[in-house]
Scaffold this active site. Structure first.
Site, PDB file in Angstrom:
ATOM      1  N   TYR A   1       0.850  -1.194   0.000  1.00  0.00           N
ATOM      2  CA  TYR A   1       0.000   0.000   0.000  1.00  0.00           C
ATOM      3  C   TYR A   1       0.882   1.240   0.000  1.00  0.00           C
ATOM      4  O   TYR A   1       1.849   1.325   0.770  1.00  0.00           O
ATOM      5  CB  TYR A   1      -0.896   0.028   1.255  1.00  0.00           C
TER       6      TYR A   1
ATOM      7  N   GLU B   1      -3.421   7.497  -4.127  1.00  0.00           N
ATOM      8  CA  GLU B   1      -3.301   6.212  -3.450  1.00  0.00           C
ATOM      9  C   GLU B   1      -3.065   5.087  -4.450  1.00  0.00           C
ATOM     10  O   GLU B   1      -3.775   4.992  -5.446  1.00  0.00           O
ATOM     11  CB  GLU B   1      -4.594   5.959  -2.677  1.00  0.00           C
TER      12      GLU B   1
END
Ligand code: GDP
Ligand code: MN
Length: 392
Positions: A112, A200
């Protein structure tokens, strides 16, 4: 403002961020053409990804691996034009109008990576975690030590030592580390230069071939900075937004749909928040946040009424206006004209305060409209909650 994954990937590529390549398609034939191009480039596997402004598509069947033209036809045909429900969409889901036909990658590890504004530290932060592919909120709650947060200097961007530290935290070494550094640096540079509120990559992957690639990409932009980026503003997809919010934005109204049943019309964001709180205090639930602004005219107020009444959920309306720069008599005329323009078929409570309030109240009273005047915010909230309760 949000954009689609395929648009975010296009942008990030320009910043030197390696992304899972592919092409967007609006029809099955376009998807097949994209698949053929991938095949010509030597790919045997592709991924068809529904393009909607919501994540969690993998869980809802919106991300599917395909290995043949038949499968491309089948999967793209099933996705396009259908409603896709994911943990992040509403219960009806969102309509898929485009799919991204991407090169299928051989994944080794998923991570992530995100850049967000940290309001407490008053600076952007780069967040990385080796727990990719899952909800980062869950990781943050249960294992905060699994996330590394680096404070960013807005003038300098991500410093080389920070990029190496982040890569090291993810367990990347050697060639992988060398590839991760420009990746992370480019991501941060895009965030800063494009006035993002969020960038993101979930997941960032290392492929079995050792490449560092963005498998997914999400970028949100600060709406107040869009005037500086006309090319980004042009990427806005109105289909993905709440139609009431789109309509409201045409009249300069700040409107956000919520899930309660009391429609609110207020001037000023602070007063709007206080109004919503007071409704909750009296046991009601606001159907929306609506700030009509300081200079709302009759037309804007009429539009606001139309939006509120167009919502079948709304069982009553509370108008709470403070006449400061605007005078209460002007507002009262606007409310009366607007209420006559639209057929007012639900309880309406109006509270006016401020300049020329007596004149405003007199106008409302003499209008003959079936509205309930209130002298204070507290009384207004109580009255509208009672009225809605009585109709339920
Ligand atoms: P999201 O569910 O909306 O966040 O969509 P993502 O783009 O993140 O995709 C969801 C998941 O699909 C990823 O976490 C991967 O596990 C899987 N996936 C996506 N693309 C590929 C691919 O090229 N190869 C493989 N093996 N899996 C993929
Ligand atoms: Mn994802």
């Amino acid at each position: 403002m949000k954009i689609h994954e395929y648009q975010a990937k296009e942008i990030l590529q320009r910043y030197g961020v390696r992304v899972q390549g592919g092409q967007v398609a609006e029809t099955v034939e376009e998807a097949v053409a994209a698949w053929r191009r991938l095949q010509e480039a030597g790919h045997e596997l592709a991924v068809i990804k529904a393009q909607i402004h919501a994540g969690g598509r993998g869980k809802g069947g919106g991300v599917q691996l395909v290995r043949s033209e038949e499968e491309v036809r089948e999967v793209a045909g099933a996705m396009l034009g259908r409603m896709l429900k994911t943990p992040q969409t509403g219960p009806e889901g969102q309509k898929v109008r485009k799919v991204f036909v991407a090169e299928g990658l051989d994944l080794d590890r998923e991570f992530y990576v995100g850049v967000v504004l940290d309001r407490a530290r008053a600076c952007p932060v780069l967040m990385v975690s080796a727990e990719g592919g899952v909800e980062i909120e869950e990781v943050a709650r249960e294992r905060p030590e699994a996330i590394l947060k680096l404070a960013l200097d807005v003038d300098r961007g991500l410093q080389p030592f920070q990029a190496r530290r982040a890569a090291f935290f993810l367990g990347l070494r050697g060639e992988e580390m060398k590839k991760a550094v420009p990746f992370l640096t480019g991501l941060v540079r895009a965030w800063l230069e494009l006035d993002c509120s969020l960038a993101e990559i979930n997941p960032l992957v290392v492929t079995r071939q050792g490449e560092v690639v963005a498998l997914d990409a999400k970028m949100n932009f600060d709406g107040n900075a869009l005037y500086r980026h006309p090319e980004l503003a042009a990427m806005r997809d109105l289909h993905e937004e709440d139609p009431r919010e789109v309509e409201a934005s045409k009249y300069g109204l700040n409107y956000i749909a919520l899930d309660g049943n009391i429609g609110c019309m207020v001037n000023g964001a602070g007063l709007a928040m206080a109004t919503m709180d007071t409704i909750q205090l009296h046991g009601g639930r606001p159907a929306n946040f609506l700030d009509v602004g300081g200079g709302a005219d009759e037309q804007a107020i009429t539009a606001a009424f139309r939006i509120l009444l167009g919502d079948a959920q709304v069982k009553g309306i509370l108008v709470n206006i403070f006449g400061g720069i605007m005078r209460c008599d002007v507002i009262a005329r606007g409310v009366i004209a607007a209420a006559r323009n639209v057929s007012l078929d639900r309880p309406l409570v109006v509270r006016l305060e401020g300049t020329n309030v007596e004149e405003g109240r007199r106008l409302l009273e003499e209008s003959g409209l079936p509205l309930t005047p209130a002298a204070s915010l507290d009384e207004a909230a109580r009255l509208v909650c009672e009225a809605v309760h009585a109709t339920a």
